[in-house]
Design an enzyme around this catalytic site. Structure first.
Site, PDB file in Angstrom:
ATOM      1  N   TYR A  32      36.030  38.134  39.051  1.00 31.28           N
ATOM      2  CA  TYR A  32      35.538  38.972  38.842  1.00 31.28           C
ATOM      3  C   TYR A  32      34.367  39.178  40.053  1.00 31.28           C
ATOM      4  O   TYR A  32      34.223  38.310  40.731  1.00 31.28           O
ATOM      5  CB  TYR A  32      34.789  39.171  37.747  1.00 31.28           C
ATOM      6  CG  TYR A  32      33.503  38.173  37.694  1.00 31.28           C
ATOM      7  CD1 TYR A  32      33.634  36.805  37.458  1.00 31.28           C
ATOM      8  CD2 TYR A  32      32.190  38.231  37.581  1.00 31.28           C
ATOM      9  CE1 TYR A  32      32.763  35.959  37.335  1.00 31.28           C
ATOM     10  CE2 TYR A  32      31.124  37.570  37.612  1.00 31.28           C
ATOM     11  CZ  TYR A  32      31.404  36.268  37.418  1.00 31.28           C
ATOM     12  OH  TYR A  32      30.285  35.327  37.339  1.00 31.28           O
ATOM     13  N   ARG A  51      35.525  37.620  49.318  1.00 30.51           N
ATOM     14  CA  ARG A  51      35.433  36.476  48.432  1.00 30.51           C
ATOM     15  C   ARG A  51      36.389  36.722  47.017  1.00 30.51           C
ATOM     16  O   ARG A  51      36.875  35.685  46.638  1.00 30.51           O
ATOM     17  CB  ARG A  51      34.097  36.098  47.883  1.00 30.51           C
ATOM     18  CG  ARG A  51      33.972  35.199  46.636  1.00 30.51           C
ATOM     19  CD  ARG A  51      32.570  34.727  46.270  1.00 30.51           C
ATOM     20  NE  ARG A  51      31.892  35.959  45.435  1.00 30.51           N
ATOM     21  CZ  ARG A  51      30.481  35.940  45.106  1.00 30.51           C
ATOM     22  NH1 ARG A  51      30.009  34.863  45.270  1.00 30.51           N
ATOM     23  NH2 ARG A  51      30.165  37.021  44.366  1.00 30.51           N
ATOM     24  N   ARG A 103      52.123  34.310  24.513  1.00 26.68           N
ATOM     25  CA  ARG A 103      51.062  33.360  25.022  1.00 26.68           C
ATOM     26  C   ARG A 103      51.716  32.117  25.614  1.00 26.68           C
ATOM     27  O   ARG A 103      52.367  31.219  24.755  1.00 26.68           O
ATOM     28  CB  ARG A 103      50.006  32.943  23.792  1.00 26.68           C
ATOM     29  CG  ARG A 103      49.078  32.095  24.443  1.00 26.68           C
ATOM     30  CD  ARG A 103      47.901  32.017  23.361  1.00 26.68           C
ATOM     31  NE  ARG A 103      46.818  31.019  23.800  1.00 26.68           N
ATOM     32  CZ  ARG A 103      46.992  29.677  23.999  1.00 26.68           C
ATOM     33  NH1 ARG A 103      47.989  28.949  23.405  1.00 26.68           N
ATOM     34  NH2 ARG A 103      45.976  28.843  24.225  1.00 26.68           N
ATOM     35  N   HIS A 105      51.029  29.134  28.848  1.00 25.84           N
ATOM     36  CA  HIS A 105      50.332  28.721  29.882  1.00 25.84           C
ATOM     37  C   HIS A 105      50.858  28.924  31.408  1.00 25.84           C
ATOM     38  O   HIS A 105      50.019  29.413  32.227  1.00 25.84           O
ATOM     39  CB  HIS A 105      49.802  27.216  29.911  1.00 25.84           C
ATOM     40  CG  HIS A 105      48.777  26.845  28.822  1.00 25.84           C
ATOM     41  ND1 HIS A 105      49.181  27.197  27.644  1.00 25.84           N
ATOM     42  CD2 HIS A 105      47.577  26.330  28.674  1.00 25.84           C
ATOM     43  CE1 HIS A 105      48.077  26.735  26.832  1.00 25.84           C
ATOM     44  NE2 HIS A 105      47.132  26.258  27.659  1.00 25.84           N
ATOM     45  N   LYS A 152      35.403  32.339  41.589  1.00 25.32           N
ATOM     46  CA  LYS A 152      34.660  33.150  40.753  1.00 25.32           C
ATOM     47  C   LYS A 152      35.497  33.845  39.521  1.00 25.32           C
ATOM     48  O   LYS A 152      35.851  34.898  39.608  1.00 25.32           O
ATOM     49  CB  LYS A 152      33.672  34.477  41.427  1.00 25.32           C
ATOM     50  CG  LYS A 152      32.636  35.022  40.891  1.00 25.32           C
ATOM     51  CD  LYS A 152      31.879  36.024  41.788  1.00 25.32           C
ATOM     52  CE  LYS A 152      30.808  36.900  41.004  1.00 25.32           C
ATOM     53  NZ  LYS A 152      29.714  36.197  40.532  1.00 25.32           N
ATOM     54  N   GLU A 185      23.892  23.951  42.024  1.00 27.35           N
ATOM     55  CA  GLU A 185      23.593  25.626  42.090  1.00 27.35           C
ATOM     56  C   GLU A 185      22.933  25.663  40.547  1.00 27.35           C
ATOM     57  O   GLU A 185      22.627  24.731  39.716  1.00 27.35           O
ATOM     58  CB  GLU A 185      24.565  26.459  42.153  1.00 27.35           C
ATOM     59  CG  GLU A 185      25.826  26.381  41.269  1.00 27.35           C
ATOM     60  CD  GLU A 185      26.903  27.454  41.484  1.00 27.35           C
ATOM     61  OE1 GLU A 185      26.584  28.362  42.116  1.00 27.35           O
ATOM     62  OE2 GLU A 185      27.844  27.060  40.880  1.00 27.35           O
TER      63      GLU A 185
HETATM   64  N1  PLP Z   1      26.377  30.926  41.529  1.00 32.83           N
HETATM   65  C1  PLP Z   1      26.947  31.309  40.362  1.00 32.83           C
HETATM   66  C2  PLP Z   1      27.358  30.388  39.251  1.00 32.83           C
HETATM   67  C3  PLP Z   1      26.855  32.681  40.043  1.00 32.83           C
HETATM   68  O1  PLP Z   1      27.357  33.055  38.960  1.00 32.83           O
HETATM   69  C4  PLP Z   1      26.373  33.570  40.863  1.00 32.83           C
HETATM   70  C5  PLP Z   1      26.412  35.160  40.769  1.00 32.83           C
HETATM   71  O2  PLP Z   1      26.812  35.578  39.695  1.00 32.83           O
HETATM   72  C6  PLP Z   1      25.728  33.177  42.153  1.00 32.83           C
HETATM   73  C7  PLP Z   1      25.863  31.657  42.595  1.00 32.83           C
HETATM   74  C8  PLP Z   1      25.200  33.941  43.144  1.00 32.83           C
HETATM   75  O3  PLP Z   1      26.054  34.592  43.844  1.00 32.83           O
HETATM   76  P1  PLP Z   1      25.888  36.261  44.594  1.00 32.83           P
HETATM   77  O4  PLP Z   1      24.879  35.997  45.660  1.00 32.83           O
HETATM   78  O5  PLP Z   1      27.160  36.255  45.062  1.00 32.83           O
HETATM   79  O6  PLP Z   1      25.801  37.163  43.387  1.00 32.83           O
END
Ligand code: PLP
Length: 287
Positions: A32, A51, A103, A105, A152, A185
């Site tokens: 996403y 990305r 379903r 995997h 992501k 993070e």
């Molecule tokens: N880290 C995580 C785990 C996130 O979910 C997000 C944004 O949703 C970010 C960092 C920041 O990313 P961005 O600056 O691309 O929104």
């Protein structure tokens, strides 16, 4: 009534239907993006799509849409929803592997990806003004997510549980540390620390999402300022002793953290380096 995009069609949200056999639903098997826009202008559009394409390639999902296709799609959503949602909208895009009849995997070979996008209202652009900054209080915790945090993925349960951990403790985010005690993070943000005027953030790896705000901010600081910027490992002690801490994301841009585990960050007020950084970000984020 808001308009959404689903598999080639722009339709009222109420009419959008996805199969319960969709692997996005069954496995979280998808990617996403969230792209902010203000008055019709996207921030970092090409970077967000790059990305997403990288994440899709890692999962071997190919929705057969290029940057121009995504631009057309997202712009149409902004236009169709401008009257109901307003002029500050983020576009959410989700691409899952699609729906099979059973379903299993293993990746099914002949299914089409499900492509869904909608837009939602976001607050006005953050401004470089200490009095108007949205400030955060956070806790710290051990990063218990998986080893592919650079993707992501829609499989966000690890992030959801960490976010809830912060929320349950009365904070609005959580700063996460790996098994070596280094900062990764937050649950939904990247993290920067400032000490004696030097700005630092963890280096990219499988341990964190390559945030687009992080990327734009690093580029802007290096191009338009003489501030010292480092991408390197950051220990928990450094975080706790920082003069300033910022969390970055597409909706927050650069947000000051004023409390960690109930203790003030620096002198407990919004910092001068934050002000300079947010000023530069506001001035150059559309470049
Ligand atoms: N880290 C995580 C785990 C996130 O979910 C997000 C944004 O949703 C970010 C960092 C920041 O990313 P961005 O600056 O691309 O929104």
């Amino acid at each position: 009534m808001s308009i959404v995009y689903l598999n080639g069609e722009f339709i009222p949200a109420e009419q959008a239907r996805i199969s319960p056999m969709d692997r996005g639903f069954l496995f979280g098997d998808g990617i996403y993006e969230v792209i902010p826009s203000y008055n019709g202008r996207f921030v970092g559009f090409a970077e967000h799509i790059a990305r997403m394409q990288q994440g899709l390639a890692e999962l071997s999902i190919d929705p057969q849409l290029n940057l121009a296709d995504w631009q057309t799609l997202a712009t149409r959503l902004l236009q169709d929803n401008n009257n109901t949602i307003g002029s500050n909208q983020a576009v959410y895009i989700q691409v899952s592997r699609g729906a099979d009849t059973k379903r299993n995997h293993a990746f099914p070979l002949h299914i089409k990806p499900t492509v869904f996008a909608y837009s939602f209202a976001i607050a006005a652009e953050p401004v470089a003004d200490k009095a108007k900054a949205s400030c955060y209080s956070v806790i710290t915790g051990q990063d218990l997510r998986w080893q592919r945090c650079h993707i992501k993925s829609t499989s966000l349960l690890g992030n959801v549980l960490h976010y809830q951990q912060g929320y349950a403790a009365g904070a609005q985010e959580i700063l996460l540390f790996d098994a070596q005690g280094n900062l990764t993070e937050g649950a939904a943000v990247n993290v920067f620390v400032v000490k004696n005027g030097v700005i630092a953030t963890p280096p990219l790896s499988h341990k964190l999402l390559p945030g687009i705000t992080r990327l734009l901010l690093l580029n802007i600081l290096r191009k338009h300022s003489t501030m010292q910027v480092e991408e390197r490992d950051i220990s928990e002690q450094e975080v706790l002793n920082a003069d300033e801490i910022w969390i970055t994301s597409s909706s927050k841009e650069i947000a000051p953290v004023l409390q960690v585990n109930g203790q003030p960050v620096g002198d407990g007020t919004v910092g001068d380096v934050w002000l300079a950084a947010q000023q530069l970000f506001s001035a150059h984020k559309y470049d």
